[in-house]
Motif scaffolding. Sequence first.
Motif, PDB file in Angstrom:
ATOM      1  N   UNK A  41      12.627  47.827  64.255  1.00 38.92           N
ATOM      2  CA  UNK A  41      11.536  46.839  64.317  1.00 38.92           C
ATOM      3  C   UNK A  41      11.124  46.532  65.743  1.00 38.92           C
ATOM      4  N   UNK A  42      12.084  46.553  66.662  1.00 39.09           N
ATOM      5  CA  UNK A  42      11.742  46.310  68.070  1.00 39.09           C
ATOM      6  C   UNK A  42      11.098  47.536  68.709  1.00 39.09           C
ATOM      7  N   UNK A  43      11.444  48.725  68.217  1.00 41.12           N
ATOM      8  CA  UNK A  43      10.989  49.966  68.856  1.00 41.12           C
ATOM      9  C   UNK A  43       9.628  50.442  68.365  1.00 41.12           C
ATOM     10  N   UNK A  44       9.296  50.162  67.100  1.00 40.43           N
ATOM     11  CA  UNK A  44       8.096  50.756  66.507  1.00 40.43           C
ATOM     12  C   UNK A  44       7.179  49.710  65.897  1.00 40.43           C
ATOM     13  N   UNK A  45       5.889  49.940  66.049  1.00 36.94           N
ATOM     14  CA  UNK A  45       4.899  49.012  65.491  1.00 36.94           C
ATOM     15  C   UNK A  45       4.709  49.195  63.986  1.00 36.94           C
ATOM     16  N   UNK A  46       5.145  50.319  63.456  1.00 37.98           N
ATOM     17  CA  UNK A  46       5.054  50.596  62.015  1.00 37.98           C
ATOM     18  C   UNK A  46       6.441  51.051  61.548  1.00 37.98           C
ATOM     19  N   UNK A  47       7.401  50.107  61.484  1.00 38.01           N
ATOM     20  CA  UNK A  47       8.797  50.490  61.275  1.00 38.01           C
ATOM     21  C   UNK A  47       9.115  50.944  59.862  1.00 38.01           C
ATOM     22  N   UNK A  48      10.167  51.765  59.764  1.00 39.88           N
ATOM     23  CA  UNK A  48      10.724  52.145  58.471  1.00 39.88           C
ATOM     24  C   UNK A  48      11.364  50.908  57.846  1.00 39.88           C
ATOM     25  N   UNK A  49      11.429  50.894  56.540  1.00 39.11           N
ATOM     26  CA  UNK A  49      12.077  49.789  55.830  1.00 39.11           C
ATOM     27  C   UNK A  49      13.588  50.020  55.773  1.00 39.11           C
ATOM     28  N   UNK A  50      14.317  48.957  55.490  1.00 36.01           N
ATOM     29  CA  UNK A  50      15.766  49.064  55.295  1.00 36.01           C
ATOM     30  C   UNK A  50      16.050  50.041  54.156  1.00 36.01           C
ATOM     31  N   UNK A  51      15.226  49.980  53.107  1.00 38.33           N
ATOM     32  CA  UNK A  51      15.410  50.864  51.955  1.00 38.33           C
ATOM     33  C   UNK A  51      15.243  52.332  52.346  1.00 38.33           C
ATOM     34  N   UNK A  52      14.321  52.611  53.256  1.00 33.90           N
ATOM     35  CA  UNK A  52      14.130  53.992  53.710  1.00 33.90           C
ATOM     36  C   UNK A  52      15.388  54.509  54.400  1.00 33.90           C
ATOM     37  N   UNK A  53      15.967  53.690  55.260  1.00 34.64           N
ATOM     38  CA  UNK A  53      17.204  54.102  55.927  1.00 34.64           C
ATOM     39  C   UNK A  53      18.346  54.230  54.920  1.00 34.64           C
ATOM     40  N   UNK A  54      18.467  53.259  54.027  1.00 36.45           N
ATOM     41  CA  UNK A  54      19.555  53.285  53.041  1.00 36.45           C
ATOM     42  C   UNK A  54      19.467  54.524  52.158  1.00 36.45           C
ATOM     43  N   UNK A  55      18.250  54.966  51.862  1.00 38.32           N
ATOM     44  CA  UNK A  55      18.069  56.092  50.942  1.00 38.32           C
ATOM     45  C   UNK A  55      18.560  57.419  51.517  1.00 38.32           C
ATOM     46  N   UNK A  56      18.706  57.514  52.845  1.00 40.16           N
ATOM     47  CA  UNK A  56      19.144  58.782  53.439  1.00 40.16           C
ATOM     48  C   UNK A  56      20.622  58.788  53.816  1.00 40.16           C
ATOM     49  N   UNK A  57      21.284  57.637  53.722  1.00 40.03           N
ATOM     50  CA  UNK A  57      22.715  57.581  54.036  1.00 40.03           C
ATOM     51  C   UNK A  57      23.486  58.530  53.136  1.00 40.03           C
ATOM     52  N   UNK A  58      24.255  59.416  53.743  1.00 41.11           N
ATOM     53  CA  UNK A  58      25.122  60.304  52.981  1.00 41.11           C
ATOM     54  C   UNK A  58      24.424  61.419  52.230  1.00 41.11           C
ATOM     55  N   UNK A  59      23.130  61.583  52.380  1.00 42.55           N
ATOM     56  CA  UNK A  59      22.412  62.682  51.714  1.00 42.55           C
ATOM     57  C   UNK A  59      22.743  64.001  52.409  1.00 42.55           C
ATOM     58  N   UNK A  60      23.116  65.027  51.656  1.00 43.45           N
ATOM     59  CA  UNK A  60      23.552  66.296  52.274  1.00 43.45           C
ATOM     60  C   UNK A  60      22.576  66.925  53.266  1.00 43.45           C
ATOM     61  N   UNK A  93      16.389  53.763  70.565  1.00 50.20           N
ATOM     62  CA  UNK A  93      17.484  53.196  71.349  1.00 50.20           C
ATOM     63  C   UNK A  93      17.096  51.774  71.736  1.00 50.20           C
ATOM     64  N   UNK A  94      18.079  50.856  71.698  1.00 48.39           N
ATOM     65  CA  UNK A  94      17.859  49.476  72.143  1.00 48.39           C
ATOM     66  C   UNK A  94      17.262  49.478  73.547  1.00 48.39           C
ATOM     67  N   UNK A  95      16.348  48.540  73.787  1.00 52.65           N
ATOM     68  CA  UNK A  95      15.660  48.461  75.075  1.00 52.65           C
ATOM     69  C   UNK A  95      16.607  48.507  76.271  1.00 52.65           C
ATOM     70  N   UNK A  96      17.669  47.702  76.254  1.00 55.84           N
ATOM     71  CA  UNK A  96      18.534  47.615  77.429  1.00 55.84           C
ATOM     72  C   UNK A  96      19.381  48.864  77.657  1.00 55.84           C
TER      73      UNK A  96
END
Length: 174
Positions: A41-60, A93-96
Amino acid sequence: MGGGARAAARPRMTAREPVAPAVVLREARAEDLDAIVAIERRAFSDPWSRESFASVLGEPPVHFGVATVDDVVIGYVVAWFLAGDGEIGNIAVEDEHRARGVGSRLLDGALEAARARRVEAVYLEVRESNIAAQRMYERRGFTRVGRRRRYYRRPEEDAFILRLELAAPGAPRR
């Protein structure tokens, strides 16, 4: 005095020479999602949703890596590998922690995963205005192969399509 071994002289540290924290790369886990989404959310003006990230966890076919310092997530990369091709979907990557090689290490980890899976070419899109990212990709051998008009929203901007050939030139594609 005797012939005992002497300790090597240690360089003196000053306040101007901070010790760089150790960055560790590992696979993303469910408990990392809040930190990943916050970085997104801090890095992108059109961020991926939490669900989008969760959906790829552990996918082969997915490489979902994080960079941590003291087990705190400071960056991540998501890449897909399928049928001999790969795509870097997202890296942040986090800003700092930017401009310290963290993004490069995440990218290198994804490219190492691609090679291990015998991927022949990796693609990605990058904002036309993101010169720092373009330089990082070019240093790894990516070349511009196209442009997607108005690919990004908020603000609307073109994307360059970049490609990195991992297979030896002339090698037959699977």
